[in-house]
Design a protein around this motif. Structure first.
Motif, PDB file in Angstrom:
ATOM      1  N   MET A 188       0.920  -1.184   0.109  1.00  0.00           N
ATOM      2  CA  MET A 188      -0.110  -0.019  -0.130  1.00  0.00           C
ATOM      3  C   MET A 188       0.756   1.271   0.161  1.00  0.00           C
ATOM      4  SD  MET A 188      -3.372   0.452   2.359  1.00  0.00           S
ATOM      5  CE  MET A 188      -4.466   1.861   2.165  1.00  0.00           C
ATOM      6  N   VAL A 189       0.528   2.223  -0.924  1.00  0.00           N
ATOM      7  CA  VAL A 189       1.190   3.563  -0.894  1.00  0.00           C
ATOM      8  C   VAL A 189       0.129   4.660  -0.356  1.00  0.00           C
ATOM      9  CG1 VAL A 189       2.120   5.209  -2.483  1.00  0.00           C
ATOM     10  CG2 VAL A 189       2.563   2.873  -3.043  1.00  0.00           C
ATOM     11  N   PHE A 190       0.633   5.320   0.587  1.00  0.00           N
ATOM     12  CA  PHE A 190      -0.287   6.112   1.306  1.00  0.00           C
ATOM     13  C   PHE A 190      -0.386   7.340   1.026  1.00  0.00           C
ATOM     14  CE2 PHE A 190       0.593   2.645   4.108  1.00  0.00           C
ATOM     15  CZ  PHE A 190      -0.656   2.166   4.721  1.00  0.00           C
ATOM     16  N   GLN A 191      -1.303   8.440   1.370  1.00  0.00           N
ATOM     17  CA  GLN A 191      -1.327   9.935   0.871  1.00  0.00           C
ATOM     18  C   GLN A 191      -0.082  10.633   1.414  1.00  0.00           C
ATOM     19  OE1 GLN A 191      -5.038  11.978   2.020  1.00  0.00           O
ATOM     20  NE2 GLN A 191      -5.876   9.753   2.051  1.00  0.00           N
ATOM     21  N   GLN A 192       0.227  10.116   2.703  1.00  0.00           N
ATOM     22  CA  GLN A 192       1.228  10.525   3.580  1.00  0.00           C
ATOM     23  C   GLN A 192       2.466   9.546   3.343  1.00  0.00           C
ATOM     24  OE1 GLN A 192       1.616  13.652   4.526  1.00  0.00           O
ATOM     25  NE2 GLN A 192      -0.419  13.849   4.121  1.00  0.00           N
ATOM     26  N   PHE A 193       3.855  10.038   3.168  1.00  0.00           N
ATOM     27  CA  PHE A 193       4.828   9.060   2.522  1.00  0.00           C
ATOM     28  C   PHE A 193       5.165   7.667   3.691  1.00  0.00           C
ATOM     29  CE2 PHE A 193       5.841  13.436   1.258  1.00  0.00           C
ATOM     30  CZ  PHE A 193       4.930  13.219   0.291  1.00  0.00           C
ATOM     31  N   ASN A 194       5.092   8.258   4.874  1.00  0.00           N
ATOM     32  CA  ASN A 194       5.408   6.962   5.920  1.00  0.00           C
ATOM     33  C   ASN A 194       6.581   6.558   5.802  1.00  0.00           C
ATOM     34  OD1 ASN A 194       2.714   7.667   6.678  1.00  0.00           O
ATOM     35  ND2 ASN A 194       1.924   5.733   5.896  1.00  0.00           N
ATOM     36  N   LEU A 195       7.794   7.536   5.434  1.00  0.00           N
ATOM     37  CA  LEU A 195       9.071   7.143   5.518  1.00  0.00           C
ATOM     38  C   LEU A 195       9.764   7.348   6.839  1.00  0.00           C
ATOM     39  CD1 LEU A 195      10.131   8.479   2.218  1.00  0.00           C
ATOM     40  CD2 LEU A 195       9.574   6.252   2.571  1.00  0.00           C
ATOM     41  N   TRP A 196      10.516   6.291   7.547  1.00  0.00           N
ATOM     42  CA  TRP A 196      11.141   6.682   8.551  1.00  0.00           C
ATOM     43  C   TRP A 196      11.995   7.619   8.382  1.00  0.00           C
ATOM     44  CZ3 TRP A 196       9.961   1.201   7.453  1.00  0.00           C
ATOM     45  CH2 TRP A 196       9.103   0.447   8.174  1.00  0.00           C
ATOM     46  N   SER A 197      11.988   8.494   9.285  1.00  0.00           N
ATOM     47  CA  SER A 197      12.990   9.678   9.219  1.00  0.00           C
ATOM     48  C   SER A 197      14.485   9.475   9.662  1.00  0.00           C
ATOM     49  CB  SER A 197      12.749  10.750  10.122  1.00  0.00           C
ATOM     50  OG  SER A 197      12.485  10.505  11.422  1.00  0.00           O
ATOM     51  N   HIS A 198      14.589   8.365  10.621  1.00  0.00           N
ATOM     52  CA  HIS A 198      15.882   8.121  10.897  1.00  0.00           C
ATOM     53  C   HIS A 198      16.706   7.351   9.965  1.00  0.00           C
ATOM     54  CE1 HIS A 198      13.471   4.862  12.486  1.00  0.00           C
ATOM     55  NE2 HIS A 198      14.608   4.048  12.596  1.00  0.00           N
ATOM     56  N   MET A 199      16.124   6.760   8.952  1.00  0.00           N
ATOM     57  CA  MET A 199      16.515   5.723   7.970  1.00  0.00           C
ATOM     58  C   MET A 199      16.871   6.312   6.650  1.00  0.00           C
ATOM     59  SD  MET A 199      14.618   2.153   8.244  1.00  0.00           S
ATOM     60  CE  MET A 199      14.671   1.452  10.012  1.00  0.00           C
ATOM     61  N   THR A 200      18.151   6.063   5.920  1.00  0.00           N
ATOM     62  CA  THR A 200      18.200   6.640   4.648  1.00  0.00           C
ATOM     63  C   THR A 200      17.098   6.056   3.907  1.00  0.00           C
ATOM     64  OG1 THR A 200      19.459   4.682   3.920  1.00  0.00           O
ATOM     65  CG2 THR A 200      20.581   6.653   5.161  1.00  0.00           C
ATOM     66  N   ILE A 201      17.066   6.547   2.416  1.00  0.00           N
ATOM     67  CA  ILE A 201      15.999   5.964   1.628  1.00  0.00           C
ATOM     68  C   ILE A 201      16.325   4.402   1.395  1.00  0.00           C
ATOM     69  CG2 ILE A 201      15.329   6.026  -0.723  1.00  0.00           C
ATOM     70  CD1 ILE A 201      14.218   8.237   1.026  1.00  0.00           C
ATOM     71  N   LEU A 202      17.448   4.043   1.154  1.00  0.00           N
ATOM     72  CA  LEU A 202      17.933   2.729   0.669  1.00  0.00           C
ATOM     73  C   LEU A 202      17.373   1.751   1.935  1.00  0.00           C
ATOM     74  CD1 LEU A 202      19.077   0.355  -0.889  1.00  0.00           C
ATOM     75  CD2 LEU A 202      21.282   0.871   0.359  1.00  0.00           C
ATOM     76  N   GLU A 203      17.656   2.498   3.175  1.00  0.00           N
ATOM     77  CA  GLU A 203      17.279   1.483   4.391  1.00  0.00           C
ATOM     78  C   GLU A 203      15.625   1.504   4.626  1.00  0.00           C
ATOM     79  OE1 GLU A 203      21.124   2.655   7.082  1.00  0.00           O
ATOM     80  OE2 GLU A 203      19.250   3.805   7.187  1.00  0.00           O
ATOM     81  N   ASN A 204      14.997   2.349   4.113  1.00  0.00           N
ATOM     82  CA  ASN A 204      13.533   2.520   4.226  1.00  0.00           C
ATOM     83  C   ASN A 204      13.153   1.175   3.183  1.00  0.00           C
ATOM     84  OD1 ASN A 204      11.759   4.404   5.631  1.00  0.00           O
ATOM     85  ND2 ASN A 204      13.741   5.528   5.100  1.00  0.00           N
ATOM     86  N   VAL A 205      13.510   1.168   1.868  1.00  0.00           N
ATOM     87  CA  VAL A 205      13.050   0.383   1.238  1.00  0.00           C
ATOM     88  C   VAL A 205      13.343  -1.103   1.493  1.00  0.00           C
ATOM     89  CG1 VAL A 205      13.250  -0.338  -1.165  1.00  0.00           C
ATOM     90  CG2 VAL A 205      13.311   1.929  -0.830  1.00  0.00           C
ATOM     91  N   MET A 206      14.574  -1.326   2.157  1.00  0.00           N
ATOM     92  CA  MET A 206      14.925  -2.710   2.508  1.00  0.00           C
ATOM     93  C   MET A 206      14.227  -3.242   3.874  1.00  0.00           C
ATOM     94  SD  MET A 206      19.101  -2.404   1.903  1.00  0.00           S
ATOM     95  CE  MET A 206      19.143  -4.068   2.842  1.00  0.00           C
ATOM     96  N   GLU A 207      13.871  -2.325   4.826  1.00  0.00           N
ATOM     97  CA  GLU A 207      13.312  -2.792   5.883  1.00  0.00           C
ATOM     98  C   GLU A 207      12.387  -3.811   6.042  1.00  0.00           C
ATOM     99  OE1 GLU A 207      13.059  -2.113  10.300  1.00  0.00           O
ATOM    100  OE2 GLU A 207      14.569  -1.855   8.803  1.00  0.00           O
ATOM    101  N   ALA A 208      11.137  -3.772   5.241  1.00  0.00           N
ATOM    102  CA  ALA A 208      10.308  -4.714   5.383  1.00  0.00           C
ATOM    103  C   ALA A 208      10.565  -6.005   4.650  1.00  0.00           C
ATOM    104  CB  ALA A 208       8.710  -4.107   4.567  1.00  0.00           C
ATOM    105  N   PRO A 209      11.145  -6.080   3.403  1.00  0.00           N
ATOM    106  CA  PRO A 209      11.422  -7.441   2.911  1.00  0.00           C
ATOM    107  C   PRO A 209      12.574  -8.106   3.969  1.00  0.00           C
ATOM    108  CG  PRO A 209      11.579  -5.837   1.201  1.00  0.00           C
ATOM    109  CD  PRO A 209      11.321  -4.955   2.532  1.00  0.00           C
ATOM    110  N   VAL A 210      13.407  -7.410   4.463  1.00  0.00           N
ATOM    111  CA  VAL A 210      14.478  -7.997   5.474  1.00  0.00           C
ATOM    112  C   VAL A 210      13.725  -8.554   6.724  1.00  0.00           C
ATOM    113  CG1 VAL A 210      16.474  -7.716   7.080  1.00  0.00           C
ATOM    114  CG2 VAL A 210      16.481  -6.885   4.421  1.00  0.00           C
ATOM    115  N   HIS A 211      12.945  -7.849   7.507  1.00  0.00           N
ATOM    116  CA  HIS A 211      12.570  -7.871   8.735  1.00  0.00           C
ATOM    117  C   HIS A 211      11.058  -8.561   8.843  1.00  0.00           C
ATOM    118  CE1 HIS A 211      15.926  -6.039  10.821  1.00  0.00           C
ATOM    119  NE2 HIS A 211      15.736  -5.021   9.731  1.00  0.00           N
ATOM    120  N   VAL A 212      10.274  -8.193   7.737  1.00  0.00           N
ATOM    121  CA  VAL A 212       8.896  -9.008   7.806  1.00  0.00           C
ATOM    122  C   VAL A 212       8.994 -10.276   6.958  1.00  0.00           C
ATOM    123  CG1 VAL A 212       6.521  -8.672   6.937  1.00  0.00           C
ATOM    124  CG2 VAL A 212       7.686  -6.758   8.051  1.00  0.00           C
TER     125      VAL A 212
END
Length: 255
Positions: free
Chosen positions: A96-120
């Protein structure tokens, strides 16, 4: 012949207190289909997406993703999923892609994209990193891997959110008004990414106010009004030969 839908919902109802938001929605998406969902504020568009993704639990109705039906059980206070492990599995097939971007501010863009596939999804970090770089390149921000969200424009942040969704390799992508929080000059860059995804044959359900996008890219257009589907057809049918005056007035107001 049974059709192998990527997604289907049957008779979905959802109320919040005394406010019945969805009043029995039937919707199916074939693989590779792009469905745009139109409607005024409060018509139930976002609630429909949230029920599909089980962020909101329908009061009743059937949801199937990739042919697998979500199992529900009825308790005194309402319906709940019968098996949370199944819910996690179903959600892994959706992004799901939301209205608000819901990116984690303490992570780089690469880390944001990697987070769910790695941890979920528990995928190998090295493989996920390659995928994340690939998808960030695809959405046109491959040069922003190590940048934090605060340093990106709204359009770049939303493209990062789309890359994050793609990195889950979902069967269906749900877009909830993905351009509504953007400045007008940034809308086009996000819509272009979505056009490219549609051309790739991605299955997409897009809640949007962008009538031009809906008309150009969709294989089907749906119009929701007060929790009911009032129009459902090809863009040509819906825009050129609408069956309700309410949709004609909606389009006129949006133009």
């Amino acid at each position: 012949m049974t059709i192998d839908y990527a997604l289907s919902v049957e008779g979905v109802h959802k109320s919040f207190g005394r406010n019945e938001v969805l009043k029995g929605i039937d919707l199916s998406a074939s693989r590779g289909e792009v469905i745009s969902v139109l409607g005024s504020s409060g018509s139930g568009k976002s609630t429909l997406l949230r029920c599909i993704n089980l962020l909101d639990i329908p009061d009743r109705g059937i949801i199937r993703v990739g042919g697998e039906q979500v199992q529900m059980k009825t308790l005194r206070h309402g319906s709940v999923p019968a098996d949370m492990r199944q819910v996690e599995r179903i959600r892994s097939k959706l992004a799901m892609v939301f209205q608000q971007f819901n990116l984690w501010s303490h992570m780089t863009i690469l880390e944001n994209v990697m987070e769910a596939p790695v941890h979920v999804l528990k995928r190998d970090r090295g493989e996920v990193r390659k995928m994340a770089i690939h998808y960030l390149d695809k959405v046109g921000i491959g040069d922003k891997l190590h940048v934090y969200p605060i340093h990106l424009s709204g359009g770049q942040q939303q493209r990062a959110a789309i890359a994050r969704a793609l990195c889950m390799e979902p069967e269906v992508i749900l877009f909830d008004e993905p351009t509504s929080a953007l400045d007008p000059e940034l809308v086009g860059e996000v819509l272009q990414v979505m056009r490219d995804l549609a051309l790739e044959g991605r299955t997409m359900i897009v809640v949007t106010h962008e009538l031009g996008f809906a008309r150009e890219v969709s294989s089907r257009v749906i119009f929701l009004e007060k929790g009911l589907i009032m129009e459902d057809g090809t863009p040509e049918d819906v825009f050129e030969r609408p069956v309700t005056d309410r949709f004609r007035n909606f389009v006129a107001a949006m133009m």
